[in-house]
Write an enzyme that holds these catalytic residues in place. Sequence first.
Site, PDB file in Angstrom:
ATOM      1  N   ARG A  15      -8.532  69.445  51.924  1.00 40.67           N
ATOM      2  CA  ARG A  15      -9.387  69.978  50.856  1.00 40.67           C
ATOM      3  C   ARG A  15     -10.446  70.910  51.467  1.00 40.67           C
ATOM      4  O   ARG A  15     -10.585  70.994  52.683  1.00 40.67           O
ATOM      5  CB  ARG A  15     -10.068  68.817  50.102  1.00 40.67           C
ATOM      6  CG  ARG A  15      -9.098  68.023  49.251  1.00 40.67           C
ATOM      7  CD  ARG A  15      -9.750  66.780  48.667  1.00 40.67           C
ATOM      8  NE  ARG A  15     -10.080  65.794  49.684  1.00 40.67           N
ATOM      9  CZ  ARG A  15     -10.700  64.652  49.460  1.00 40.67           C
ATOM     10  NH1 ARG A  15     -11.078  64.338  48.235  1.00 40.67           N
ATOM     11  NH2 ARG A  15     -10.950  63.814  50.439  1.00 40.67           N
ATOM     12  N   LYS A  22     -15.481  65.958  53.489  1.00 35.23           N
ATOM     13  CA  LYS A  22     -15.565  64.700  54.224  1.00 35.23           C
ATOM     14  C   LYS A  22     -16.875  64.575  54.994  1.00 35.23           C
ATOM     15  O   LYS A  22     -17.545  65.576  55.280  1.00 35.23           O
ATOM     16  CB  LYS A  22     -14.401  64.616  55.223  1.00 35.23           C
ATOM     17  CG  LYS A  22     -13.109  64.185  54.555  1.00 35.23           C
ATOM     18  CD  LYS A  22     -13.259  62.836  53.926  1.00 35.23           C
ATOM     19  CE  LYS A  22     -11.972  62.139  53.694  1.00 35.23           C
ATOM     20  NZ  LYS A  22     -12.167  60.928  52.867  1.00 35.23           N
ATOM     21  N   TYR A  77     -19.232  64.150  50.798  1.00 34.40           N
ATOM     22  CA  TYR A  77     -19.054  62.693  50.848  1.00 34.40           C
ATOM     23  C   TYR A  77     -19.566  62.210  52.197  1.00 34.40           C
ATOM     24  O   TYR A  77     -19.282  62.830  53.240  1.00 34.40           O
ATOM     25  CB  TYR A  77     -17.575  62.312  50.744  1.00 34.40           C
ATOM     26  CG  TYR A  77     -16.959  62.484  49.376  1.00 34.40           C
ATOM     27  CD1 TYR A  77     -17.433  61.751  48.285  1.00 34.40           C
ATOM     28  CD2 TYR A  77     -15.894  63.337  49.164  1.00 34.40           C
ATOM     29  CE1 TYR A  77     -16.870  61.890  47.024  1.00 34.40           C
ATOM     30  CE2 TYR A  77     -15.321  63.488  47.902  1.00 34.40           C
ATOM     31  CZ  TYR A  77     -15.816  62.762  46.839  1.00 34.40           C
ATOM     32  OH  TYR A  77     -15.259  62.901  45.592  1.00 34.40           O
ATOM     33  N   HIS A 136     -20.283  58.262  52.794  1.00 33.93           N
ATOM     34  CA  HIS A 136     -19.856  56.860  53.016  1.00 33.93           C
ATOM     35  C   HIS A 136     -20.523  56.310  54.277  1.00 33.93           C
ATOM     36  O   HIS A 136     -19.863  55.877  55.229  1.00 33.93           O
ATOM     37  CB  HIS A 136     -18.329  56.762  53.102  1.00 33.93           C
ATOM     38  CG  HIS A 136     -17.653  57.197  51.834  1.00 33.93           C
ATOM     39  ND1 HIS A 136     -17.722  56.449  50.668  1.00 33.93           N
ATOM     40  CD2 HIS A 136     -16.938  58.298  51.525  1.00 33.93           C
ATOM     41  CE1 HIS A 136     -17.054  57.077  49.706  1.00 33.93           C
ATOM     42  NE2 HIS A 136     -16.578  58.199  50.187  1.00 33.93           N
ATOM     43  N   GLU A 162     -20.942  60.540  46.808  1.00 32.24           N
ATOM     44  CA  GLU A 162     -20.552  59.255  46.203  1.00 32.24           C
ATOM     45  C   GLU A 162     -21.708  58.495  45.562  1.00 32.24           C
ATOM     46  O   GLU A 162     -21.463  57.528  44.838  1.00 32.24           O
ATOM     47  CB  GLU A 162     -19.828  58.361  47.228  1.00 32.24           C
ATOM     48  CG  GLU A 162     -20.700  57.791  48.350  1.00 32.24           C
ATOM     49  CD  GLU A 162     -20.802  58.737  49.546  1.00 32.24           C
ATOM     50  OE1 GLU A 162     -20.389  59.898  49.424  1.00 32.24           O
ATOM     51  OE2 GLU A 162     -21.319  58.294  50.590  1.00 32.24           O
ATOM     52  N   ASP A 213      -8.907  51.111  49.201  1.00 31.23           N
ATOM     53  CA  ASP A 213     -10.077  51.615  49.936  1.00 31.23           C
ATOM     54  C   ASP A 213     -11.253  50.651  49.845  1.00 31.23           C
ATOM     55  O   ASP A 213     -12.237  50.794  50.573  1.00 31.23           O
ATOM     56  CB  ASP A 213     -10.465  53.024  49.466  1.00 31.23           C
ATOM     57  CG  ASP A 213     -10.849  53.072  47.999  1.00 31.23           C
ATOM     58  OD1 ASP A 213     -10.498  52.137  47.252  1.00 31.23           O
ATOM     59  OD2 ASP A 213     -11.499  54.045  47.595  1.00 31.23           O
TER      60      ASP A 213
END
Length: 362
Positions: free
Chosen positions: A15, A75, A94, A96, A118, A270
């Site tokens: 992406r 990412k 993102y 995380h 997120e 996930d």
Amino acid sequence: MKVGVPKEIKAHEYRVGLTPGAVREYVAAGHRVMIETDAGAGIGATDDDYRNAGATILTSAAEVFASSEMIVKVKEPQPSEWCQLRENQILFTYLHLAPDPDQAKGLLKSGCTAIAYETVTDAHDGLPLLAPMSEVAGRLAIEAAGSALKRSAGGRGLLIGGVPGVQPARIVVIGGGVVGTHAARMAVGLGAEVTIIDRSIRRLRELDELFEGRVRTRFSTIDSVEEEVFAADVVIGAVLVPGASAPKLVRRSMLSSMRKRGVLVDVAIDQGGCFETSHPTTHADPTYEVDGVIHYCVANMPGAVPLTSSQALNNATLPFGLALANKGFSAVLENPHLRAGLNVHRGRLTYKAVAESLGLPF
Ligand code: NAD
């Protein structure tokens, strides 16, 4: 503002942070956009496509990081990226961070302002930058099930929709949120017999209205899950308990009572997966068998369709990204939903749950 998009470097990530269409919007709003050469290759967007949209193409990630006030990615930054971030630079991607102390330390050290897709919120208590990927994964889940049901893939040899005179597949979706709703839509569209199980009666009422009788709904109990799973050709695992690991709703002992060569698709993998026998798989080798039941447990399902996923992600990120480009950090102070996305600011963690799980000061 000068906005930069480096090429994604995490393994198997195709992406891109900004599509050419999104670049046009930034440029139309008066911003300068710098794209690393080949950044759009994974979605078939060439450097010329980006030039035509008004971007400047730079030959290296280092140039993009050095010349941009805001970096837009997909990412979480990798080690070679977080050491190029600097104070007063905004990172929008993102992250995380909770299970990733190394990245957290890297971002803290950089002094940058990091806004995590997120944790950005909307006015309906939703997570608008996560939802598009759940939509993609939900729809893909039925395609994955259809492939796994084929005899050549080890499945029952069943066509999801059947044909006139032959019964269709029976599909049970556990969890009727974003993933579950989109899986059900695809399954209904193909002509399957669909049941959605959820523990929220309010959600079941909404689904009943939405599907106008084309799906059955059941309240989630041990009994209802067992009954439905035992009679199903396909079970889609789509539950989410925010902030917790997925509950194990299908135990190994249940598999022997299921239809032989039936299919389990664990989209919730996930979050640890909602079937006891699930373990993460990859697009290269997506399925395995346990006790005669085929399991599909790919942890990054949207990665299979980077073109659709990038466009869906860009549609969702665009208004927030433009607000950041227009107003800089003031946008975070003014907009509570962007404020909810703020995870790191000038060497401090600014998201309580992340700080708590990392054991670092908030
Ligand atoms: P969501 O919050 O929209 O929906 C979750 C639903 O699960 C809710 O309706 C909730 O009531 C229901 N639920 C919770 N506990 C339940 C139980 N015991 N029995 C029945 N229903 C229960 O979440 P979502 O966006 O649909 O995401 C679902 C899962 O899919 C998450 O774990 C998410 O991380 C995952 N996901 C995975 C991928 C992938 O590539 N594998 C991609 C996107 C999302």
